[in-house]
Design a protein around this motif. Structure first.
Motif, PDB file in Angstrom:
ATOM      1  N   GLY A  82       0.811  -1.198   0.000  1.00  0.00           N
ATOM      2  CA  GLY A  82       0.000   0.000   0.000  1.00  0.00           C
ATOM      3  C   GLY A  82       0.852   1.259   0.000  1.00  0.00           C
ATOM      4  O   GLY A  82       2.076   1.213   0.134  1.00  0.00           O
ATOM      5  N   ALA A  83       0.175   2.392  -0.126  1.00  0.00           N
ATOM      6  CA  ALA A  83       0.896   3.670  -0.169  1.00  0.00           C
ATOM      7  C   ALA A  83       1.672   3.911   1.121  1.00  0.00           C
ATOM      8  O   ALA A  83       2.709   4.575   1.115  1.00  0.00           O
ATOM      9  N   LEU A  95      -2.283   9.783   4.516  1.00  0.00           N
ATOM     10  CA  LEU A  95      -2.637   8.433   4.060  1.00  0.00           C
ATOM     11  C   LEU A  95      -3.517   7.636   5.016  1.00  0.00           C
ATOM     12  O   LEU A  95      -3.875   6.500   4.737  1.00  0.00           O
ATOM     13  N   ASP A 107      -2.052  -5.708   0.861  1.00  0.00           N
ATOM     14  CA  ASP A 107      -2.269  -4.352   0.350  1.00  0.00           C
ATOM     15  C   ASP A 107      -1.517  -4.134  -0.956  1.00  0.00           C
ATOM     16  O   ASP A 107      -0.437  -4.682  -1.179  1.00  0.00           O
ATOM     17  N   THR A 109      -1.044  -0.968  -4.314  1.00  0.00           N
ATOM     18  CA  THR A 109      -1.253   0.387  -4.815  1.00  0.00           C
ATOM     19  C   THR A 109      -1.449   0.319  -6.320  1.00  0.00           C
ATOM     20  O   THR A 109      -0.690  -0.368  -7.011  1.00  0.00           O
ATOM     21  N   VAL A 212      -5.271   9.898  -2.284  1.00  0.00           N
ATOM     22  CA  VAL A 212      -5.496   8.468  -2.473  1.00  0.00           C
ATOM     23  C   VAL A 212      -6.934   8.103  -2.122  1.00  0.00           C
ATOM     24  O   VAL A 212      -7.493   8.613  -1.146  1.00  0.00           O
ATOM     25  N   THR A 214      -8.811   4.875  -0.878  1.00  0.00           N
ATOM     26  CA  THR A 214      -8.501   3.564  -0.302  1.00  0.00           C
ATOM     27  C   THR A 214      -9.757   2.710  -0.292  1.00  0.00           C
ATOM     28  O   THR A 214     -10.808   3.122   0.199  1.00  0.00           O
ATOM     29  N   TYR A 226      -6.675  -1.758  -1.400  1.00  0.00           N
ATOM     30  CA  TYR A 226      -6.172  -1.127  -2.624  1.00  0.00           C
ATOM     31  C   TYR A 226      -6.116   0.375  -2.409  1.00  0.00           C
ATOM     32  O   TYR A 226      -7.120   0.996  -2.051  1.00  0.00           O
ATOM     33  N   ASP A 227      -4.946   0.956  -2.604  1.00  0.00           N
ATOM     34  CA  ASP A 227      -4.803   2.403  -2.659  1.00  0.00           C
ATOM     35  C   ASP A 227      -4.807   2.816  -4.125  1.00  0.00           C
ATOM     36  O   ASP A 227      -3.882   2.492  -4.879  1.00  0.00           O
ATOM     37  N   VAL A 229      -4.670   5.637  -7.005  1.00  0.00           N
ATOM     38  CA  VAL A 229      -4.093   6.977  -7.158  1.00  0.00           C
ATOM     39  C   VAL A 229      -4.279   7.441  -8.600  1.00  0.00           C
ATOM     40  O   VAL A 229      -3.724   6.829  -9.525  1.00  0.00           O
ATOM     41  N   SER A 297       7.894   5.518 -10.898  1.00  0.00           N
ATOM     42  CA  SER A 297       7.530   4.172 -10.443  1.00  0.00           C
ATOM     43  C   SER A 297       7.791   3.118 -11.505  1.00  0.00           C
ATOM     44  O   SER A 297       8.189   1.987 -11.191  1.00  0.00           O
ATOM     45  N   SER A 472       6.867  -5.909  -8.621  1.00  0.00           N
ATOM     46  CA  SER A 472       5.612  -5.233  -8.865  1.00  0.00           C
ATOM     47  C   SER A 472       5.021  -5.698 -10.189  1.00  0.00           C
ATOM     48  O   SER A 472       5.697  -6.304 -11.018  1.00  0.00           O
TER      49      SER A 472
END
Length: 494
Positions: A82-83, A95, A107, A109, A212, A214, A226-227, A229, A297, A472
């Motif tokens: 997650g974030a 957050l 979790d 993102t 975000v 969530t 799940y975050d 964005v 990212s 990822s």
């Protein structure tokens, strides 16, 4: 003298000078922690993760259908963690507070492009004159009229004037985009709640946390966070980061430059300095509603493949033992800063050392590195070294956090044992929360009795998780057809 040396050396070599802890025992505790975290991901969990992922993608397809703003064929980036786990450079204070085991079990993102500007053969204006390093305004003035019409309600002028006002309406506003996205997701989720379908995950919580949105889903026995964005997606590489490419890096020769610089994002996040000015009431000098933060990212996903495994394990352990300690004051430090220091360490230290050294010494080195960065208030962004991510820290805050780290460093084994106990408690909570949960995993299937296709998918996902620890996943979604496999681990499609 020789006899004295031979008598002392074997014992002292196995001890950490700072804490007196057995380095071998520290390494063993790191491995125990990693094994405990990996053991949670069995076949059933893998299938539940896959089910939740499909639900999220289908839900986003419905968001696109609301007002046709999201790209019809979108490319998402799904990050493991997650974030709050430091997968993005976001301010921790925005957050929210979620506890693994109590609030969720797993979790992720998900970066959701609101705009894919690389799909359009037209110039794009990143205006960095108005903002600190690593931030930019985004002008849509040169975009076609159709795009401006779709997004005019999420644009602002140079002085904050809304779309349609004289001279205004061309700067894409991260604040307004995040507002729109969160409202759209909530609207779709509420509709899905009113018309639940058997076998689909249950949306338990939908909450806005700064930029975000969530979402916590219950899929079978798993609660998956799940975050989401909203971002702006670009191919290529920004000119402001060209200097970084001229330097030598640890990933040279291991991945191609095209893989390392395949694209970047804009996150809906302003600088700490702009936020402080706004809080202080100096409105003319701070316009956070137009500041986007550059994020790399996509590059980090590729670069992570080149990190020596012992260091990657040490990072996971370091993150686990410091997360709660450095969480106050909340706006100061996040695990993303630790990740940045790890990248710099890979550039600075020989790969032979990082590959062969035990996880214990590497863990202690990361803690020392973070403490030094805090004391010097210096943590350069890996891709934009001119941006010091600790510049906003006050002397008192930096000293307070350095003192907390010194406590960890004085007894690393004890803090690792505490992290182990917390991980075990989270695992027990998951088991307790899963009892009696009979949510089917697909229409027509029975709990605990997956259909053959789902069983194959579960085994396949479990194999991917085992073979790709810590990696990822990049995702391609066509909302018109969510039945096909559409996720990618690094450069492999499944």
């Amino acid at each position: 003298m020789a006899s004295v040396t031979s008598a002392v050396a074997p014992n002292s070599a196995a001890l950490d000078f700072r804490s007196g802890a057995s380095v071998e025992r520290v390494s063993e505790l790191v491995q125990e922690l990693l094994l405990l975290e990996q053991s949670d991901f069995g076949d059933q969990t893998a299938m539940e993760v896959h089910t939740a992922k499909d639900f999220i993608f289908s839900m986003l397809g419905l968001v696109q259908q609301l007002d046709q703003r999201l790209p019809v064929s979108n490319e998402y980036l799904l990050l493991s963690g997650g974030a709050r786990e430091g997968v993005l450079d976001l301010s921790p204070e925005d957050l929210g507070d979620y506890v693994k085991g109590a609030d969720y079990d797993l979790d992720f993102t998900l970066l959701v492009p609101a705009l894919k500007l690389h799909d359009r053969n037209q110039p794009v204006t990143l205006d960095m004159r108005q903002s600190p390093p690593c931030h930019s305004w985004l002008s849509l003035r040169l975009c076609e009229q159709a795009m401006l019409s779709r997004w005019k309600h999420c644009c602002r002028g140079p002085q904050g004037e809304a779309a349609g006002e004289e001279g205004g309406g061309y700067y894409f506003s991260p604040t307004l985009v995040a507002d729109w996205f969160s409202e759209a997701v909530l609207k779709v989720i509420n509709e899905l709640r009113r018309n639940p379908q058997r076998g689909t995950p249950i949306p338990e919580r939908v909450e806005r946390n700064g930029p975000v949105t969530t979402l916590i889903l219950t899929a079978g026995s798993s609660r998956i966070l799940y975050d989401l964005v909203p971002v702006v997606s670009f191919r290529g590489w920004p000119a402001v980061a060209q200097g970084w490419l001229m330097e030598n890096h640890f990933w040279d020769g291991k991945i191609t430059e095209e893989e390392a610089i395949s694209g970047f994002y804009l996150l809906p996040c302003c600088s700490a300095s702009s936020k402080e000015l706004l809080v202080g009431g100096i409105e003319g000098a701070a316009q956070p509603d137009k500041e986007w933060r550059l994020a790399f990212s996509r590059s980090e996903v590729q670069i992570k493949k080149c990190i020596p495994l012992p260091l990657a394990h040490a990072f996971q352990a370091a993150k686990a033992i410091i997360s709660k300690l450095i969480s106050r004051p909340k706006a100061a430090v996040s695990p993303y800063h630790l990740r940045t220091l790890m990248f710099w360490a890979c550039d600075r230290l020989p790969s032979t050392y990082l590959s062969k050294e035990g996880t214990g010494p590497l863990l202690l080195g990361l803690l020392d590195e973070l403490a030094s960065a805090l004391l010097n208030k210096s943590c350069p962004n890996y891709f934009l070294p001119q941006c010091n991510m600790f510049e906003h820290l006050s002397d008192s805050t930096a000293l307070l956090l350095a003192r907390k780290l010194a406590c960890v460093r004085s007894d690393p084994a004890e803090h690792l044992r505490t992290a182990l106990e917390q991980a075990e408690a989270a695992a027990r909570l998951k088991l307790q929360g899963g009892r009696g949960n009979t949510t089917a995993l697909s229409p027509g299937s029975s709990p605990g009795l997956p259909q053959p296709q789902e069983d194959r998918m579960a085994r396949r996902l479990q194999q991917l998780v085992t073979e790709n620890p810590g990696k990822s996943i990049s995702v391609f979604l066509n909302p018109e057809d969510v039945s096909r496999p559409h996720f990618r681990i690094d450069d492999k499609f499944y």
